[in-house]
Write an enzyme that holds these catalytic residues in place. Structure first.
Site, PDB file in Angstrom:
ATOM      1  CG  HIS A 196      -1.761   1.068   1.463  1.00  0.00           C
ATOM      2  ND1 HIS A 196      -1.458   2.138   1.443  1.00  0.00           N
ATOM      3  CD2 HIS A 196      -3.459   0.890   1.718  1.00  0.00           C
ATOM      4  CE1 HIS A 196      -2.752   3.098   2.176  1.00  0.00           C
ATOM      5  NE2 HIS A 196      -3.655   2.235   2.102  1.00  0.00           N
ATOM      6  CG  ASP A 233       0.027  -2.450   6.011  1.00  0.00           C
ATOM      7  OD1 ASP A 233      -0.970  -2.121   6.966  1.00  0.00           O
ATOM      8  OD2 ASP A 233       0.246  -1.621   5.042  1.00  0.00           O
ATOM      9  CB  CYS A 267      -3.385   3.109  -1.583  1.00  0.00           C
ATOM     10  SG  CYS A 267      -4.914   4.359  -1.031  1.00  0.00           S
ATOM     11  CD  GLN A 269      -7.375  -4.812   4.464  1.00  0.00           C
ATOM     12  OE1 GLN A 269      -7.968  -5.562   4.708  1.00  0.00           O
ATOM     13  NE2 GLN A 269      -7.276  -3.424   4.102  1.00  0.00           N
ATOM     14  CE  LYS A 280      -7.752   0.138   6.020  1.00  0.00           C
ATOM     15  NZ  LYS A 280      -7.255  -0.171   5.410  1.00  0.00           N
TER      16      LYS A 280
END
Ligand SMILES: *Cc1c(COP(=O)(O)O)cnc(C)c1O
Length: 417
Positions: free
Chosen positions: A130, A208, A372, A211, A234
């Site tokens: 991303h 990261d 993104c 998700q 999220k």
């Protein structure tokens, strides 16, 4: 560990906890929300917790010796403990509240990176990152002169582990930055192994987790990662709050990122000394309500069980992959068997934006664009995809509606041609 029992997972009961999802779309059709990889929705328990905070104990934290401030501080610090337990960190000193994943990564880059990266050093990112996990590094690289290399991905959309190992040994790599789960391809990356290899090569690894944290149990000690960033919005919490986990020794050794109130121990006209962890990285008034909301969101997710949520998302994603692949002219991007709840696709030569607009007329919310991840889309040779993304409340009926709508839209677009 409790084994997921499918029958005990009542998706309709779960869905009814989310008031926003029972709305009717402005077309009069039911609302089908499949944009969870961008932002998920909040259950009533989180909405109530936010309201309760604002009605009963809103005040600034850490500074006031009065009842409201003490209650707010208690709420904020108890949220930190919930985060510590949620990701199995060793200590709450390792939990830094941020605005979200983007700010967490920027913190690592500007604090750890600024102190440790210089001309000639190499860092590795993957091709599926991303922008939040690319641009902060590019910004500092242009100033410091270190080199950013990209770990290639395979045709299936997985990290090319051989290439990763080669890149690690070819260069004195200082840092590896990789997403736990791709927000475009859905691929869940083998983080434990990547971390082990990075450490053997003398590099730190920054994950990261935007998700992954919402969708599966996270144990930062088992993963053995150095930094792990994720966002509240999220995972059933409000916007404006996220978390950066960092190993204590690294956090202690690195300089602060933002300066101001709370992060200091002492300030004179000539200088300052930094405060203790985690305050050292939380300059200024934090997002108190949002952090408390995140704690309640974690309570909610724990109540259902992250294993169960992960299992549900896997089941629903497999079902969606099966149903979507019936469609003529569909191309699905990302074919890893190890994947999270996002499916990106194109449908014939229908422009992604037209597609999401047409789906919106059917009451279905998806996202179109580059998500993104422009470099990844360029690599795939497409300007944009349409992405459907699922969460703990997504039903098979939601998927069926999506597939039916896509049939209808493709017939319409094809007959117009
Ligand atoms: C959403 C997302 C981000 C950015 O999160 P913010 O909450 O916007 O800071 C970063 N990486 C991935 C993989 C994401 O999905």
């Amino acid at each position: 560990m409790i084994q997921p029992i499918e029958n005990s997972y009542n998706v309709l009961t779960i869905k009814s906890d989310f008031p926003i999802l029972s709305q009717t779309h402005q077309t009069g059709k039911p609302l089908t929300y499949l944009d969870n990889a961008a932002s998920s929705q909040m259950p009533i328990s989180v909405i109530d917790a936010l309201s309760d905070y604002h009605r009963r104990y809103h005040a600034n934290v850490h500074r006031g010796i009065h009842q409201l401030s003490e209650l707010a501080t208690e709420g904020y610090e108890s949220a930190r403990k919930k985060v510590r337990d949620f990701i199995h960190a060793k200590s709450k000193r390792e939990i830094i509240f941020t605005k979200g994943t983007t700010e967490g990564i920027n913190l690592v880059v500007n604090a750890w990176g600024r102190a440790n990266l210089g001309a000639g050093d190499v860092i590795l990112l993957s091709q599926m990152e991303h922008h939040a996990n690319i641009v902060p590094y590019q910004m500092l690289a242009s100033e410091k002169g270190f080199i950013v290399r990209y770990i290639p991905i395979t045709d299936k959309g997985e990290i090319d582990m051989d290439a990763y190992q080669r890149l690690l040994t070819d260069n004195p790599v200082k840092l590896v930055g990789v997403t736990h789960c791709s927000n475009v391809l859905g691929t869940i990356n083998p983080i434990t192994e990547m971390a082990r290899l990075a450490h053997e090569a003398g590099a730190i690894i920054v994950i990261d987790g935007a998700q992954s944290a919402p969708h599966m149990p996270i144990d930062v000690q088992v993963l053995d990662v150095d930094f792990f960033a994720f966002s509240g919005h999220k995972m059933c919490a409000p916007t404006g709050v996220g978390v950066l986990y960092g190993k204590q020794a690294l956090l202690e050794a690195m300089p602060p990122f933002l300066g101001g109130g709370s992060m200091i121990s002492e300030v004179t006209f000539d200088g300052f000394t930094t405060g203790e962890l985690p305050a050292k990285f939380e300059a200024g008034t934090p997002n108190i309500a949002q952090a408390i909301g995140l704690g309640y969101a974690m309570d909610y997710l724990n109540g259902i069980g992250l294993d169960n949520i992960h299992h549900h998302i896997k089941t629903i994603t497999e079902y969606a992959l099966d149903r979507l692949s019936e469609l003529p002219h569909i191309i699905i991007y990302g074919h890893s068997p190890n994947r999270g709840g996002v499916i990106s696709f194109t449908l014939g030569d229908i422009h992604a934006h037209d597609l999401s607009q047409a789906l919106d007329f059917e009451g279905i919310a998806v996202r179109s664009g580059h998500h993104c991840a422009q470099p990844l889309h360029r690599l795939l040779g497409i300007p944009a995809t349409t992405r459907a993304s699922f969460y703990l409340y997504t039903t098979k009926a939601d998927i069926d509606r999506l597939v039916e709508a896509l049939y209808k839209i493709s017939t319409f677009f094809v007959s117009k041609r």
